[in-house]
Design an enzyme around this catalytic site. Structure first.
Site, mmCIF file in Angstrom:
data_model
loop_
_atom_site.group_PDB
_atom_site.id
_atom_site.type_symbol
_atom_site.label_atom_id
_atom_site.label_comp_id
_atom_site.label_asym_id
_atom_site.label_seq_id
_atom_site.Cartn_x
_atom_site.Cartn_y
_atom_site.Cartn_z
ATOM 1 N N ASN A 201 -13.993 23.052 -11.241
ATOM 2 C CA ASN A 201 -12.756 23.095 -10.465
ATOM 3 C C ASN A 201 -11.573 23.070 -11.429
ATOM 4 O O ASN A 201 -11.401 22.136 -12.184
ATOM 5 C CB ASN A 201 -12.698 21.869 -9.544
ATOM 6 C CG ASN A 201 -11.532 21.946 -8.586
ATOM 7 O OD1 ASN A 201 -10.559 22.649 -8.844
ATOM 8 N ND2 ASN A 201 -11.624 21.253 -7.481
ATOM 9 N N CYS A 206 -11.156 24.128 -5.251
ATOM 10 C CA CYS A 206 -12.485 24.021 -4.647
ATOM 11 C C CYS A 206 -12.613 24.941 -3.445
ATOM 12 O O CYS A 206 -13.708 25.380 -3.114
ATOM 13 C CB CYS A 206 -12.813 22.577 -4.288
ATOM 14 S SG CYS A 206 -11.475 21.755 -3.463
ATOM 15 N N HIS A 435 -10.517 18.859 0.302
ATOM 16 C CA HIS A 435 -11.629 19.175 -0.577
ATOM 17 C C HIS A 435 -12.599 20.048 0.191
ATOM 18 O O HIS A 435 -13.031 19.677 1.266
ATOM 19 C CB HIS A 435 -12.298 17.867 -0.993
ATOM 20 C CG HIS A 435 -13.279 18.058 -2.103
ATOM 21 N ND1 HIS A 435 -12.882 18.381 -3.370
ATOM 22 C CD2 HIS A 435 -14.633 17.982 -2.122
ATOM 23 C CE1 HIS A 435 -13.963 18.480 -4.131
ATOM 24 N NE2 HIS A 435 -15.019 18.248 -3.402
ATOM 25 N N ASP A 452 -20.742 21.572 -4.218
ATOM 26 C CA ASP A 452 -19.499 20.809 -4.289
ATOM 27 C C ASP A 452 -18.979 20.896 -5.726
ATOM 28 O O ASP A 452 -19.316 20.075 -6.571
ATOM 29 C CB ASP A 452 -19.796 19.351 -3.892
ATOM 30 C CG ASP A 452 -18.536 18.490 -3.930
ATOM 31 O OD1 ASP A 452 -17.458 19.030 -4.223
ATOM 32 O OD2 ASP A 452 -18.634 17.285 -3.678
#
Length: 1098
Positions: A201, A206, A435, A452
């Protein structure tokens, strides 16, 4: 199927979730609201029994607290110590700031982290429904040991005794905390655990990472990207196809997480763009359009359409005549409503819902005139890959901001439109920062994976699907020491985008993609990149076996002094460095030097460098023969007690008459090695001219002829000598007495002497810096400052060379001179925030900074940017004035004009009204004005004429000025002046809520007057057409609950109670739809807000 989730939005639009720090958070800062783990990704621990507790903190004598910050007592949740931290007067903002803090963070072991979901509340002690509560979640660690809300609630509301947050000067704060178990993020090997790798990131990107993972896991799409023509001459940072090919290749074959910098560079994004939260759907569309364009004329032309394009038909069909209008349209994604829909099917039903066009809204059909009709949408076909954007964000008109809908919303694994399969993208956090991550099952098997950012984990179906439905979860109390009512948390993680793959196309889309799909030049380039990376990794791993030796020579000093550097002798990062194995004998290393510089070993003499106490760095002594016999590693340890892998040396080479190297003469103990710099005041130039050995007992006058020769002067030229002693924090450069011996002047090996022609009075006057000391002072303090207009804070306007020692007046005088402005006091400057890369919200006060260096420093960073404004009056005068923005509502015209009123701070509201009268158009010369405070479409206050304006805040609420109607001036004792507000009802989370809108106003109600009579006056006042007015409903509202009135009701009887909490909470409500165009008050805009749409420039 792919899923994405958005953030909670009961925050104001400028709400920012941040770790507490003692500086204000300025401007919209993209900020990862939800860190690596989100609330719905608890690993081993059962969700049914999380350690949770409620803590209540009663703070007495609140308004008399004179501390900047205040901590609560410690409380325990989940075996951890916590406390609440508040800033009673705000953390550099006009709001109460409040955070949850890890109480023992300073004593916890290295690398600690803990994860909590929590809410903070300020209790309304008069009416619990007005309690302000905000919830969030955070992974606490040493760097971010507290987290919460810098702008929790406006101080004006908190300290207003009528509002109910401070009763008997007591404030009650409540914290609900749930502690979750966390996994060690760093030790997790995604490739080993799952077979997949994540994406790094680079700021708030993200949302991009989760989209890229989703697109990558559509193999047909990936194959098409690989087949886009690129050449070995392309650069990834300038070519979107190559950058995407490179990224996909690395995702497929790399063992560690992959960087996205090349790709964002190919978009033409500057770093400012990358660090702004954009919308995933916006990015998806822009990226697909770009790729579609780049695929034209290639073997993969049309791929985007084939994968993502579906079609529907818009139709309008008349009911009473035979007429139908249709229009076929294509779509790449569908936006589905979440609000009011329980699942995807309900959203589709709403999408194709038939609307009746009748009454005022009839359809104008060709040849048939106005007709009753049905309007709707029919789907013709769905694409192989169906992308559904769930509308989790809506515009809230009352609050003039975007809000997030966290309602529960279900979606199936198979979608029965044409039997689809899917992925899920998730967004968790608040609207202005959040996020995103993706849940994907790459081969449509039963195994789900969570992507993630860098981390990929296996997930079960329950977590990937059901836990992304949103809604609320209720957590039972587990700590007996606290009150035991359950508390609810909004589920932050909920689906934002769904991707379904059509069953009949599954084999074609989930195809095999291997090396043969990748162009050879790309494979070669990426393998070479991998090899270089591997080489660097290997060098890093073997670094402990090697020493870097940096060798400085006279040639380096000649090249650098006066160009790159002025102080000391050399920048060691710019000299030749050698990577040498530690066990190599130093004598062998000398042979390497001989090869490199062409200086035979017998002519080399090496000196050690030493860092002196005054932070200068000078050659201190030659190496001894015994030291030269040692290994390079032993020598490095000898030279450098700090664990640094470098050895720095000075190579002394003596030249004979023919300028060829000669063996260095033996250095007697009495001899000192001195370095010489020459300063020319006319050219403002400093250069290195050489070095000499002198006897300690000798005097400078004995070497003057030699120095004149080095300088190219005549042998008898008068010269002055200065010793350069140090330059940090201040320059120290002292005159040398030519008659005093070197040793007596405390000169030693490695010292620097600067010399110049003796200054002549007449030439001194022509020079800005007549001697060495003044020149070195100038060089040390000079600074090129970049000035930008505050109105265009991204554009460079001009640069000025200034001195750090310039005072406030010097700086504004130079700016005024550059702008051709006669009066420098009309210049106002604003400092730069190095973190947000924006202007600070508060300008620099007149003479509010002593020196330029004070204006440029921001915590531990120094900037080179200042913003300027040209004021219409001098700044000292402006600072003595209070500036208010007042919205004047004309009595008869439907217009609002915003006036800026500037008056001395000690002025009163009466003075504001008198000033305003000279600027506005009144309905008659004797009209009287009043000033109101309006907030969220309600009137909170009529300002008394004698109230001082200094404390009036127009930043958060609107100041409204209006004429006092004649009827209000002649009110009889039994008449009542009531508040009248517009409202509509909305259903949110199964509760009916009243939303106010439009302009509130006062109305005189006469005793015994019926609603029918009042309605006549309201219609006349607001000039509403009969047809529209007939649809309006009238209600008496108290504390937000409407009680509808009949035409025969006596209105004044409802407004009898005078002890009600805040007059604004009892009002006559006009219920109707909000048709007025939105008016945006500049008065309520933050001083600086920048939000750019996503653009890909290439």
């Amino acid at each position: 199927m792919t899923l994405m989730t958005p953030p909670p939005l009961d925050q104001e639009d400028d709400e920012m979730l941040v770790p507490h720090s003692d500086f204000a958070v300025e401007g919209p800062q993209p900020m990862e609201v939800a860190p690596a783990e989100t609330a719905n990704t608890v690993d081993a621990q059962s969700v049914d029994d999380p350690p949770s507790a409620r803590f209540t903190w009663t703070i007495e004598n609140f308004s008399r607290l004179n501390t900047k910050k205040l901590y609560s007592e410690i409380f325990y949740v989940g075996g951890h110590k916590w406390r609440v931290l508040i800033f009673p007067k705000g953390n550099n903002v006009d709001h109460l700031s409040m955070y949850l803090d890890v109480a023992d963070s300073a004593t916890l072991p290295y690398g600690w982290s803990r994860y909590a979901q929590f809410s903070l509340a300020v209790i309304n002690q008069l009416h619990n429904k007005f309690t302000i509560k905000k919830d969030t979640q955070h992974q606490f660690n040493a760097r971010e040991s507290d987290w919460g809300f810098t702008s929790f609630m406006p101080l004006g509301e908190l300290y207003d005794p009528g509002r109910g947050y401070l009763v008997n000067d007591t404030c009650i704060v409540e914290a609900d905390v749930v502690v979750r178990r966390v996994i060690d993020y760093w030790s997790h090997d995604s490739k080993k655990e799952t077979g997949y790798v994540g994406l790094k990131n680079q700021g708030a990107t993200c949302y991009m990472n989760s989209l890229l993972q989703t697109l990558y896991h559509i193999p047909y799409f990936r194959k098409a990207v690989y087949h886009m023509p690129t050449t070995e001459n392309d650069m990834p940072s300038g070519s979107i196809p190559l950058a995407l090919q490179s990224l996909f290749y690395k995702l497929q074959y790399s063992d560690t997480s992959v960087a996205t910098k090349e790709l964002t560079k190919s978009f033409g994004w500057d770093t400012y763009d990358s660090f702004m939260q954009h919308d995933v759907q916006e990015l998806n569309r822009v990226l697909c359009e770009k790729l579609e364009d780049k695929m034209k004329g290639t073997v993969v032309e049309g791929t985007i359409q084939q994968l993502f394009e579906g079609h529907h038909m818009n139709y309008i069909e008349c009911i009473n005549v035979d007429y139908k209008s249709t229009r076929k349209e294509s779509f790449y994604d569908l936006q589905l409503d979440v609000k009011g829909c329980r699942d995807v099917y309900a959203s589709f039903d709403k999408y194709v819902e038939v609307e009746r066009l009748e009454g005022d809204n009839k359809y104008h059909a060709e040849q048939h005139g106005l007709q009753d009709a049905r309007k709707g949408v029919l789907f013709i076909d769905f694409p192989p890959v169906l992308q559904l954007q769930l509308k989790r964000f809506e515009y809230d008109f009352m609050r003039d901001t975007m809000v997030k809908i966290n309602d529960r919303y279900e979606f199936p694994l198979q979608l029965d439109l044409d039997r689809e399969n899917g992925n899920v993208l998730v967004h968790s956090g608040g609207v202005h920062g959040g996020h995103y991550y993706a849940y994907i099952r790459p081969t449509l098997s039963d195994q789900w994976f969570k992507f993630d950012d860098e981390r990929v984990t296996k997930e079960d179906m329950k977590r990937a699907l059901e836990e992304q439905y949103g809604g609320e979860e209720e957590l039972p109390q587990t700590n007996p020491g606290f009150n035991n009512s359950p508390f609810k948390f909004t589920k932050y993680s909920n689906a934002y985008m769904l991707v379904y793959i059509r069953e009949s196309d599954k084999e074609k889309i989930i195809c095999n993609v291997d090396e043969k799909d990748i162009a050879e030049h790309l494979r070669i380039r990426l393998k070479k990149e991998q090899e270089e990376k591997e080489q660097k990794r290997k060098e890093k791993a073997e670094a402990h076996l090697y020493t870097i030796i940096k060798v400085a020579r006279d040639e380096d000093l000649v090249e650098q002094i006066g160009r790159d550097i002025y102080f000391d002798l050399v920048d060691h990062d710019k000299v030749r460095s050698f990577r040498i194995q530690k066990q190599m004998p130093f004598n062998l290393f000398k042979e390497e030097v001989a090869k490199e510089f062409g200086i035979p070993v017998q002519f080399q003499r090496f000196w050690m460098w030493a860092k002196r106490q005054n932070h200068t760095y000078r050659p201190s002594r030659p190496l001894t023969p015994q030291e030269e016999a040692q290994s390079v590693g032993q020598l490095r340890e000898l030279s450098n007690k700090a664990n640094n892998a470098e050895l720095k040396l000075f190579l002394e080479v003596e030249l004979g008459q023919d300028l060829r190297p000669v063996p260095p003469p033996e250095k007697a103990k009495e001899e000192i090695l001195l370095f010489f710099k020459l300063y020319d005041p006319l050219k403002e130039e400093l250069r290195y001219v050489g070095r000499l050995f002198v006897k300690g007992s000798g005097k400078p006058m004995e070497i003057l002829t030699k120095l004149n020769e080095l300088a190219g002067f005549g042998p008898t030229e008068e010269i002055e000598l200065y010793e350069e002693i140090k330059y940090e924090p201040n320059v120290m450069c002292e005159h040398i007495d030519k008659k005093v011996p070197f040793r007596a002047s405390q000169l030693e090996d490695g010292d620097i002497i600067c010399f110049q022609k003796s200054p002549q009075v007449e030439t001194s006057e022509q020079c800005r810096y007549p001697d060495v000391h003044s020149f070195l002072e100038y060089v040390h303090n000079r600074l090129v400052v970049r000035f930008r207009s505050l109105e265009r804070p991204k554009d460079e306007e001009f640069c000025l060379e200034l001195s750090k020692l310039h005072n406030y007046d010097d700086v504004v005088e130079r700016v005024a001179r550059h702008l051709g402005l006669d009066d420098p006091s009309k210049i106002r400057l604003t400092s730069h925030n190095c973190y947000s890369q924006q202007p600070k919200p508060q300008p620099i006060k007149y003479r509010g900074a002593e020196h330029l260096s004070d204006m440029l420093v921001h915590y531990n960073q120094t900037s080179d940017i200042l913003y300027f404004e040209v004021l219409d009056i001098p700044l000292p005068e402006l600072q003595g004035l209070k500036t208010l923005k007042v919205a004047f509502h004309h009595a008869t015209k439907d217009e609002v004009v915003i006036h800026t009123i500037r008056l001395p701070k000690q002025s009163t509201v009466g003075d504001v009204i008198n000033d305003l009268k000279t600027k506005v158009e009144l309905s008659n010369p004797n009209a009287e004005l009043r000033l109101l405070e309006v907030f969220y479409h309600k009137i909170y206050k009529i300002f008394p004429l004698n109230e001082k304006i200094e404390n009036i805040n127009d930043q958060y609420w609107t100041l409204r000025a209006e004429e006092i109607p004649e009827e209000e001036k002649n009110v009889s004792p039994n008449d009542r002046l009531i508040h009248v507000y517009h409202f509509m009802k909305e259903t949110a989370q199964n509760q009916v809520q009243v939303q106010n809108f439009g302009e509130p106003f006062f109305l005189v109600i006469h005793e015994g007057e019926t609603l029918a009579e009042v309605k006549v006056r309201v219609q006349k006042k607001l000039q509403v057409p009969d047809e529209e007015f007939s649809k309006w409903k009238f209600a008496f509202l108290s504390l937000g609950r409407p009680e509808y009135l009949q035409d025969s009701d006596i209105v004044s009887s409802r407004f009898q109670r005078r002890d009600v909490y805040g007059a604004w909470e009892q009002y006559l409500g006009l219920e109707h739809s909000d048709n007025a165009p939105k008016r945006s008050y500049a008065a309520n805009q933050n001083r600086h807000t920048f939000e750019k749409p996503v653009r890909i420039y290439n």
